[in-house]
Scaffold this motif. Structure first.
Motif, PDB file in Angstrom:
ATOM      1  N   LEU A 278      42.374  28.927  36.364  1.00 12.90           N
ATOM      2  CA  LEU A 278      41.107  28.084  36.226  1.00 12.90           C
ATOM      3  C   LEU A 278      40.617  27.627  37.726  1.00 12.90           C
ATOM      4  CD1 LEU A 278      42.366  25.768  33.594  1.00 12.90           C
ATOM      5  CD2 LEU A 278      40.212  27.176  33.254  1.00 12.90           C
ATOM      6  N   THR A 279      40.782  28.473  38.702  1.00 16.77           N
ATOM      7  CA  THR A 279      40.383  28.313  39.860  1.00 16.77           C
ATOM      8  C   THR A 279      39.121  29.223  40.320  1.00 16.77           C
ATOM      9  OG1 THR A 279      42.184  29.642  41.115  1.00 16.77           O
ATOM     10  CG2 THR A 279      42.555  27.177  40.631  1.00 16.77           C
ATOM     11  N   ILE A 280      39.214  29.998  41.310  1.00 19.24           N
ATOM     12  CA  ILE A 280      38.422  30.798  41.925  1.00 19.24           C
ATOM     13  C   ILE A 280      38.114  32.033  40.809  1.00 19.24           C
ATOM     14  CG2 ILE A 280      37.783  32.785  43.529  1.00 19.24           C
ATOM     15  CD1 ILE A 280      39.279  31.063  45.506  1.00 19.24           C
ATOM     16  N   ALA A 281      39.073  32.428  40.282  1.00 20.47           N
ATOM     17  CA  ALA A 281      39.041  33.628  39.236  1.00 20.47           C
ATOM     18  C   ALA A 281      38.391  33.313  37.812  1.00 20.47           C
ATOM     19  CB  ALA A 281      40.474  34.226  38.971  1.00 20.47           C
ATOM     20  N   ASP A 282      38.614  31.930  37.326  1.00 20.39           N
ATOM     21  CA  ASP A 282      38.421  32.084  35.873  1.00 20.39           C
ATOM     22  C   ASP A 282      38.529  33.093  35.109  1.00 20.39           C
ATOM     23  OD1 ASP A 282      37.416  30.611  33.575  1.00 20.39           O
ATOM     24  OD2 ASP A 282      35.384  30.755  34.106  1.00 20.39           O
TER      25      ASP A 282
ATOM     26  N   GLY B  48      32.028  35.494  37.724  1.00 18.22           N
ATOM     27  CA  GLY B  48      33.279  35.625  38.775  1.00 18.22           C
ATOM     28  C   GLY B  48      33.314  37.167  39.303  1.00 18.22           C
ATOM     29  N   HIS B  49      33.417  37.207  40.603  1.00 19.25           N
ATOM     30  CA  HIS B  49      33.495  38.652  41.141  1.00 19.25           C
ATOM     31  C   HIS B  49      35.026  39.265  40.828  1.00 19.25           C
ATOM     32  CE1 HIS B  49      33.893  41.821  44.195  1.00 19.25           C
ATOM     33  NE2 HIS B  49      32.487  41.859  44.348  1.00 19.25           N
ATOM     34  N   ILE B  50      34.873  40.512  40.563  1.00 14.61           N
ATOM     35  CA  ILE B  50      35.832  41.393  39.816  1.00 14.61           C
ATOM     36  C   ILE B  50      37.103  41.396  40.858  1.00 14.61           C
ATOM     37  CG2 ILE B  50      35.145  43.674  41.015  1.00 14.61           C
ATOM     38  CD1 ILE B  50      36.890  43.096  37.302  1.00 14.61           C
ATOM     39  N   TYR B  51      36.869  41.351  42.177  1.00 13.64           N
ATOM     40  CA  TYR B  51      37.982  41.253  43.110  1.00 13.64           C
ATOM     41  C   TYR B  51      39.023  39.769  42.882  1.00 13.64           C
ATOM     42  CZ  TYR B  51      40.883  40.716  47.419  1.00 13.64           C
ATOM     43  OH  TYR B  51      41.682  40.655  48.396  1.00 13.64           O
ATOM     44  N   ASP B  52      38.116  38.702  42.618  1.00 14.89           N
ATOM     45  CA  ASP B  52      38.837  37.601  42.442  1.00 14.89           C
ATOM     46  C   ASP B  52      39.535  37.568  40.863  1.00 14.89           C
ATOM     47  OD1 ASP B  52      38.195  36.227  44.935  1.00 14.89           O
ATOM     48  OD2 ASP B  52      36.128  35.691  43.941  1.00 14.89           O
ATOM     49  N   ASN B  53      38.666  38.181  39.982  1.00 11.71           N
ATOM     50  CA  ASN B  53      39.469  38.211  38.592  1.00 11.71           C
ATOM     51  C   ASN B  53      40.691  39.189  38.608  1.00 11.71           C
ATOM     52  OD1 ASN B  53      36.017  39.188  37.473  1.00 11.71           O
ATOM     53  ND2 ASN B  53      37.195  36.858  37.381  1.00 11.71           N
TER      54      ASN B  53
ATOM     55  N   MET C 223      46.361  41.714  39.050  1.00 12.92           N
ATOM     56  CA  MET C 223      46.341  43.132  38.541  1.00 12.92           C
ATOM     57  C   MET C 223      46.013  44.079  39.674  1.00 12.92           C
ATOM     58  SD  MET C 223      46.063  42.999  35.345  1.00 12.92           S
ATOM     59  CE  MET C 223      47.268  41.912  35.340  1.00 12.92           C
ATOM     60  N   THR C 224      46.311  45.060  39.428  1.00 17.05           N
ATOM     61  CA  THR C 224      46.076  46.517  40.494  1.00 17.05           C
ATOM     62  C   THR C 224      44.618  46.862  40.623  1.00 17.05           C
ATOM     63  OG1 THR C 224      48.576  47.041  40.184  1.00 17.05           O
ATOM     64  CG2 THR C 224      47.101  48.560  41.217  1.00 17.05           C
TER      65      THR C 224
END
Lengths: 202, 133
Positions: free
Chosen positions: A55-59, A184-189, A195-196
């Motif tokens: 629940l931070t940057i990634a959501d 949210g950006h996929i890199y952060d997700n 995840m790899t």
């Protein structure tokens, strides 16, 4: 996708984590449900239970799935009325900070009947809220994009062509109908879920 | 001394109230907007002039359900499902919503249109309410 306690969101990309064996997960938005919430596709086909949320940057949340059901396809143009959509194959994921204001992004959610596309207008939107399950969430680096979205679209894939770009999170409601959406950006997700990468081969 | 304290407390309250008002005004907190959302399904109700409409609304101030309106003509019925958003950023979690719409006259084969998408909708028959029931 629908939870057993009556909430609906959209299932996003399938991601993987290298290991022995490699494990696979469906990604969606963390504010959709807590750890152990159970979800089903179209309310009937069981997907599994959330095993991790951020629940931070990634959501982002993740639901473990069997290797036999992994896919690089995401649903676009989903119609809840028809209970079906069309599919697009994902072949790559956008790199960290590779997005720029003005770049076109697209998304399609469970409750948005057609693929929405528009320009990225901001890359660092911060906000907070309390989720429907009572957790406080503070988000950073949200990407704001100029197209519309509806309740139930959270967790949906944001993409361009065949490239994964993010996961839908929020709506920004404004006067005169000039609404926008935040993802949210996929890199952060991916990083938030350890995840790899996204599954990018059939 | 006591009078001075009272004056200071009142002044502090006035400053706080003005500050809060400015904050609310700048943020637009509490102000809402209505939006139309797609309709998931339409089912025939207890008779041919009653429709049961299902749609996905939201949670809290992010798409609370307002109901469904119908605009009728001789040839069509245009249904519009509406939800309410508080202005600002909010999460797009969905909740199933349902509304019963009473038409001015029986549907009688008129075309049903989703007002938010302009898509034609099929009216499903409820097992409990077959035609001519």
């Amino acid at each position: 996708m629908d939870s057993t306690d009556g909430y609906s969101c959209t299932s996003g990309f399938v991601a993987y984590r290298n290991g022995t064996p490699t494990s696979y997960f469906v990604l969606s938005a963390a504010h959709c449900g807590p750890v152990n919430s159970a979800w089903a596709q179209a309310g009937v086909v069981a997907m599994g239970q959330v095993d991790r949320v951020d629940l931070t940057i990634a959501d982002t949340l993740r639901i473990p799935i069997p290797v036999t059901t992994k896919s690089n396809k995401v649903t676009i143009n989903y119609s809840s009325y028809l209970g079906q959509g069309t599919y697009r194959s994902i072949t790559s994921a956008q790199g960290q900070a590779a997005d720029v204001v003005g770049q076109t992004q697209c998304s399609s959610g469970q409750n948005t009947t057609s693929l929405q596309c528009g320009p990225l207008i901001a890359t660092s939107v911060d906000y907070s809220w309390t989720t429907h399950y009572g957790s406080h969430a503070a988000y950073y680096y949200g990407r704001e994009v100029d197209f519309d979205c509806n309740p139930g679209d959270s967790g949906g894939s944001v993409l361009y062509g065949n490239q994964a770009r993010g996961i839908m999170r929020a709506k920004v409601t404004r006067t005169l109908g000039n609404d926008t959406c935040i993802y949210g950006h996929i890199y952060d997700n991916l990083r938030g879920m350890s995840m790899t990468g996204v599954v990018s081969t059939a | 001394m006591k009078q001075r304290t009272v004056v200071m407390v009142v002044a502090a309250l006035v400053v706080t109230a003005v500050g809060a008002s400015v904050y609310v005004w700048r943020r637009g907190a509490g102000e809402t907007e209505e939006r139309a959302v797609p309709i998931s399904s339409v089912t025939r109700g207890k008779d041919d002039a009653t429709l049961v409409v299902r749609y996905v609304a939201g949670t809290g101030g992010c798409g609370s359900p307002l109901g469904v309106t119908a605009e009728e003509s001789v040839t069509s019925v245009r249904l519009v499902a509406r939800v309410r958003f508080v202005r600002g950023v909010c999460p797009l979690v969905g909740r199933a919503a349902q509304a019963e719409v009473r038409l001015a006259s029986p549907l009688a084969g008129r075309t049903v249109i989703d007002g938010s998408t302009s898509r034609r909708l099929a009216v499903e028959l409820s097992p409990a309410n077959p035609p001519n029931a």
